[in-house]
Write a protein that holds these residues in place. Sequence first.
Motif, PDB file in Angstrom:
ATOM      1  N   PRO A 237       0.832  -1.215   0.000  1.00 26.79           N
ATOM      2  CA  PRO A 237       0.000   0.000   0.000  1.00 26.79           C
ATOM      3  C   PRO A 237       0.859   1.254   0.000  1.00 26.79           C
ATOM      4  CG  PRO A 237       0.056  -0.976   2.193  1.00 26.79           C
ATOM      5  CD  PRO A 237       0.746  -1.949   1.280  1.00 26.79           C
ATOM      6  N   ALA A 238       0.258   2.375  -0.406  1.00 26.60           N
ATOM      7  CA  ALA A 238       0.976   3.649  -0.407  1.00 26.60           C
ATOM      8  C   ALA A 238       1.315   4.049   1.026  1.00 26.60           C
ATOM      9  CB  ALA A 238       0.114   4.729  -1.056  1.00 26.60           C
ATOM     10  N   PRO A 239       2.476   4.688   1.244  1.00 30.91           N
ATOM     11  CA  PRO A 239       2.846   5.100   2.606  1.00 30.91           C
ATOM     12  C   PRO A 239       1.922   6.190   3.131  1.00 30.91           C
ATOM     13  CG  PRO A 239       4.354   6.040   0.993  1.00 30.91           C
ATOM     14  CD  PRO A 239       3.477   5.080   0.250  1.00 30.91           C
ATOM     15  N   ASP A 240       1.814   6.250   4.436  1.00 30.52           N
ATOM     16  CA  ASP A 240       1.000   7.295   5.062  1.00 30.52           C
ATOM     17  C   ASP A 240       1.671   8.648   4.892  1.00 30.52           C
ATOM     18  OD1 ASP A 240      -0.849   5.425   5.965  1.00 30.52           O
ATOM     19  OD2 ASP A 240       0.295   5.042   7.810  1.00 30.52           O
ATOM     20  N   PRO A 241       0.881   9.728   4.808  1.00 29.19           N
ATOM     21  CA  PRO A 241       1.473  11.071   4.703  1.00 29.19           C
ATOM     22  C   PRO A 241       2.356  11.377   5.915  1.00 29.19           C
ATOM     23  CG  PRO A 241      -0.883  11.128   4.240  1.00 29.19           C
ATOM     24  CD  PRO A 241      -0.592   9.771   4.791  1.00 29.19           C
ATOM     25  N   THR A 242       3.451  12.093   5.672  1.00 29.62           N
ATOM     26  CA  THR A 242       4.354  12.470   6.755  1.00 29.62           C
ATOM     27  C   THR A 242       3.747  13.602   7.573  1.00 29.62           C
ATOM     28  OG1 THR A 242       6.275  11.847   5.431  1.00 29.62           O
ATOM     29  CG2 THR A 242       6.665  13.294   7.319  1.00 29.62           C
TER      30      THR A 242
END
Length: 316
Positions: A237-242
Amino acid sequence: MARPIWTGAITFGLVSVPVAMYSATHEHEVSFHQFEKGTADRIRYRRVNERTGKEVDFDDIVKGADVGGGDYVLLDQDELDSVAPGRSRSLDIHRFVELAEIDPLYYQKTYWLGPGSEETAKVYGLLRDAMADTGRAAIGTLVMRGKEYLTTIRAEDSLLVLHTMYFADEVRDPQEQIDDLPRRNTAKPAEVHMAQQLIDSMSGPWKPADFRDTYTDRVNKLIKAKHKGKEIKTADPAPDPTAASDLFEVLRRSVEAASKRRNTKTPSAKAKPADLKSLSKTELNKLARDLGVPGRSKLARPDLEKAVRKAQRQAA
């Protein structure tokens, strides 16, 4: 040999240079057919007369412009061509500019331009060499496939390269498309410095062959796996926003990781003089711009190489 997709002439001043246009690129993608879900029934598209329900041959189709009130002006291809009979076979040059002045945002698609015939190859070569020596690109217009294009023509090694472009009024204003763009200088100085370090640690030479369409590869693997009844592996999955509070620490770890992976150094303007012979004219012009060589657009290649070597020695 490939067949040209357009033939005509580049015109500037009183000079006419016959050329043939060829596609410079092609896209690779997986070819799919369409089926009704839950069946093996193919989906087909046909050109059908709305009133009679009968299929219409492509040659019997004309274009219609809506003029309001349910009325249309019908035009066939001959009528459309009649408003620009000469221009459909002419690529008119309006101006020569520095290639670096053109914003890449305006580029659409790239084509190769070859000589129109063996008899006109000398005129073609003259235009190519003159453009290469001056370091300038030609801005022109072309009518092709029922549409007028803005174009850039530049010299690249042994041939001329054409880029179709967007007209200014075809480029949207980002301020009208995107809301709430952040102001400049809102990050902390330490965060900016760390971000710059990350950019430096990930920098390297532009090598097109280093990059590959991995999505198409994965789709082909998916097709093979499903065909053989194997288990299908899903992508991460896409990484979580920083989060803003974690920004500095995430940047620091990214710099460390990138520094460990990096095994090449960014090429600089201090390249060895012997390397200049292997550079294309475009690459040599870019290096001259980076070094701030004065009058570079007016220098022939041997003189430009001398000027670049001198600037390299001064920069060393």
